[in-house]
Design a protein around this motif. Structure first.
Motif, PDB file in Angstrom:
ATOM      1  N   MET A  59      58.552 -11.579  79.474  1.00 51.06           N
ATOM      2  CA  MET A  59      57.637 -11.109  78.440  1.00 51.06           C
ATOM      3  C   MET A  59      57.593  -9.578  78.431  1.00 51.06           C
ATOM      4  O   MET A  59      57.531  -8.949  77.373  1.00 51.06           O
ATOM      5  CB  MET A  59      56.239 -11.679  78.672  1.00 51.06           C
ATOM      6  N   TRP A  60      57.642  -8.984  79.634  1.00 50.34           N
ATOM      7  CA  TRP A  60      57.692  -7.521  79.708  1.00 50.34           C
ATOM      8  C   TRP A  60      58.971  -7.002  79.054  1.00 50.34           C
ATOM      9  O   TRP A  60      58.942  -6.026  78.294  1.00 50.34           O
ATOM     10  CB  TRP A  60      57.622  -7.063  81.166  1.00 50.34           C
ATOM     11  N   LEU A  61      60.094  -7.656  79.343  1.00 48.30           N
ATOM     12  CA  LEU A  61      61.351  -7.268  78.698  1.00 48.30           C
ATOM     13  C   LEU A  61      61.241  -7.402  77.179  1.00 48.30           C
ATOM     14  O   LEU A  61      61.705  -6.536  76.429  1.00 48.30           O
ATOM     15  CB  LEU A  61      62.499  -8.136  79.213  1.00 48.30           C
ATOM     16  N   TYR A  62      60.635  -8.478  76.737  1.00 50.13           N
ATOM     17  CA  TYR A  62      60.487  -8.751  75.305  1.00 50.13           C
ATOM     18  C   TYR A  62      59.666  -7.657  74.627  1.00 50.13           C
ATOM     19  O   TYR A  62      60.043  -7.142  73.570  1.00 50.13           O
ATOM     20  CB  TYR A  62      59.815 -10.114  75.132  1.00 50.13           C
ATOM     21  N   ARG A  63      58.543  -7.300  75.258  1.00 50.65           N
ATOM     22  CA  ARG A  63      57.619  -6.344  74.646  1.00 50.65           C
ATOM     23  C   ARG A  63      58.060  -4.889  74.812  1.00 50.65           C
ATOM     24  O   ARG A  63      57.996  -4.104  73.866  1.00 50.65           O
ATOM     25  CB  ARG A  63      56.226  -6.504  75.268  1.00 50.65           C
ATOM     26  N   HIS A  64      58.473  -4.528  76.012  1.00 44.90           N
ATOM     27  CA  HIS A  64      58.600  -3.113  76.346  1.00 44.90           C
ATOM     28  C   HIS A  64      60.026  -2.621  76.587  1.00 44.90           C
ATOM     29  O   HIS A  64      60.276  -1.421  76.462  1.00 44.90           O
ATOM     30  CB  HIS A  64      57.753  -2.806  77.583  1.00 44.90           C
ATOM     31  N   TYR A  65      60.930  -3.498  76.959  1.00 42.88           N
ATOM     32  CA  TYR A  65      62.287  -3.043  77.279  1.00 42.88           C
ATOM     33  C   TYR A  65      63.220  -3.228  76.078  1.00 42.88           C
ATOM     34  O   TYR A  65      63.808  -2.264  75.579  1.00 42.88           O
ATOM     35  CB  TYR A  65      62.810  -3.797  78.497  1.00 42.88           C
ATOM     36  N   PHE A  66      63.298  -4.472  75.601  1.00 45.56           N
ATOM     37  CA  PHE A  66      64.139  -4.734  74.429  1.00 45.56           C
ATOM     38  C   PHE A  66      63.378  -4.554  73.116  1.00 45.56           C
ATOM     39  O   PHE A  66      63.990  -4.493  72.064  1.00 45.56           O
ATOM     40  CB  PHE A  66      64.722  -6.144  74.498  1.00 45.56           C
ATOM     41  N   ARG A  67      62.033  -4.510  73.192  1.00 46.70           N
ATOM     42  CA  ARG A  67      61.181  -4.291  72.013  1.00 46.70           C
ATOM     43  C   ARG A  67      61.606  -5.205  70.859  1.00 46.70           C
ATOM     44  O   ARG A  67      61.943  -4.764  69.763  1.00 46.70           O
ATOM     45  CB  ARG A  67      61.243  -2.817  71.590  1.00 46.70           C
ATOM     46  N   VAL A  68      61.571  -6.485  71.137  1.00 48.41           N
ATOM     47  CA  VAL A  68      62.150  -7.482  70.244  1.00 48.41           C
ATOM     48  C   VAL A  68      61.391  -7.563  68.919  1.00 48.41           C
ATOM     49  O   VAL A  68      60.161  -7.570  68.879  1.00 48.41           O
ATOM     50  CB  VAL A  68      62.148  -8.866  70.919  1.00 48.41           C
ATOM     51  N   GLU A  69      62.152  -7.629  67.848  1.00 52.25           N
ATOM     52  CA  GLU A  69      61.615  -7.960  66.530  1.00 52.25           C
ATOM     53  C   GLU A  69      62.220  -9.298  66.126  1.00 52.25           C
ATOM     54  O   GLU A  69      63.441  -9.471  66.160  1.00 52.25           O
ATOM     55  CB  GLU A  69      61.986  -6.891  65.500  1.00 52.25           C
ATOM     56  N   ALA A  70      61.357 -10.246  65.773  1.00 48.77           N
ATOM     57  CA  ALA A  70      61.821 -11.579  65.382  1.00 48.77           C
ATOM     58  C   ALA A  70      61.508 -11.806  63.907  1.00 48.77           C
ATOM     59  O   ALA A  70      60.396 -11.525  63.447  1.00 48.77           O
ATOM     60  CB  ALA A  70      61.147 -12.647  66.237  1.00 48.77           C
ATOM     61  N   TYR A  71      62.483 -12.307  63.191  1.00 49.20           N
ATOM     62  CA  TYR A  71      62.336 -12.547  61.758  1.00 49.20           C
ATOM     63  C   TYR A  71      62.573 -14.033  61.462  1.00 49.20           C
ATOM     64  O   TYR A  71      63.601 -14.592  61.837  1.00 49.20           O
ATOM     65  CB  TYR A  71      63.351 -11.714  60.970  1.00 49.20           C
TER      66      TYR A  71
END
Length: 284
Positions: A59-71
């Motif tokens: 979740m940290w990777l999702y939010r802060h490292y890869f900064r994921v945008e999902a469409y």
């Protein structure tokens, strides 16, 4: 004492997961459907509470490292579904990011299952962990049973051909297997194509030392600019396409199945091209 310590660690990680998810998306996590029996696991060993604790670093990777945008995460139909995605990055972090996207941004939220390579459970301590977080060995029988239980299953038809592709092959889909299409036809399951943009650059492989890979029993031994498969902080964008429905026989000739597979592949490739066209850069 060890059990109390383990429970404390899991509780702490679960809290970390929920804090990073935020109040609204913590409600999403709470709304995830449970499939456990009286022993706290499903027939494949999946445990939702364990999974919500285990995903904290992801979740940290999702939010802060890869900064994921999902469409388009709300395009996933209810019930059984096959999620078919491109695969890359040396480490299967693309699968983890897809899973978290559907947990926190899906409507309704879904805890998905992933098919992993047959050699993965042979790694020390990995087998139990994989089972607890919903990952299973990618055999047709396992997949069939999960679809019959109305689960959402993530598959990577490129397999290690995609995961370990070399830098000049980035965003070029490799050969797709036909197995997922046979299962879709056999179980009347819709297919949702997924395109991940950003994972291709997280650990670009300059070369593959096949003799070393063979010696170690690995599918490949890539050489990256950093010398390790540790990912660079690339910007992830995940695109979920509209559900595709196919008719036909699961035992059709390979040539007939391949026509349907090429439809899925073309949909993913089109989303990749569009995503690459729209992004501003690799890291932002």
């Amino acid at each position: 004492m060890l059990e109390r310590f383990s429970d404390k660690v899991k509780k702490g990680l679960r809290g970390w997961t929920e804090r990073m998810a935020g109040e609204q998306q913590s409600d999403q996590l709470q709304a995830l459907a449970r499939t456990e029996n009286e022993y706290g696991v499903d027939p494949f060993g999946f445990n939702l509470d364990y999974s919500l604790a285990a995903i904290a670093p992801f979740m940290w990777l999702y939010r802060h490292y890869f900064r994921v945008e999902a469409y388009g995460a709300d395009r996933i139909p209810p019930g059984r579904v096959l999620l078919v995605s491109n695969h890359s990055g040396q480490l299967p972090l693309d699968g983890a990011m897809i899973g978290i996207a559907l947990m926190v941004e899906g409507n309704p939220p879904r805890a998905i299952r992933s098919m992993v390579e047959k050699w993965v459970p042979s790694l020390p301590y990995v087998s139990t962990f994989m089972a607890r977080v919903g990952q299973i060995v990618g055999t047709p029988e396992n997949c069939r049973r999960l679809l019959e239980a109305e689960e959402a299953i993530l598959v990577f038809p490129e397999g290690t051909r995609g995961l370990n592709k070399l830098w000049p092959q980035r965003y070029q889909l490799q050969e797709f297997g036909l197995g997922f299409m046979r299962l879709a036809l056999e179980t009347n399951t819709p297919i949702v194509p997924i395109a991940v943009v950003g994972a291709e650059e997280q650990a670009p492989a300059l070369m593959n030392l096949k003799p070393v890979a063979k010696l170690l029993g690995f599918p490949s031994f890539p050489i990256t600019p950093t010398g390790t498969p540790f990912p660079l902080p690339t910007k992830y964008r995940i695109y979920f396409g509209d559900a595709l429905h196919f008719t036909g026989r699961a035992d059709d000739e390979d040539s007939e199945l391949d026509k349907k597979v090429r439809t899925v592949k073309a949909s993913i490739q089109a989303m990749l091209h569009q995503g690459l066209k729209e992004r501003r850069g690799v890291f932002w």
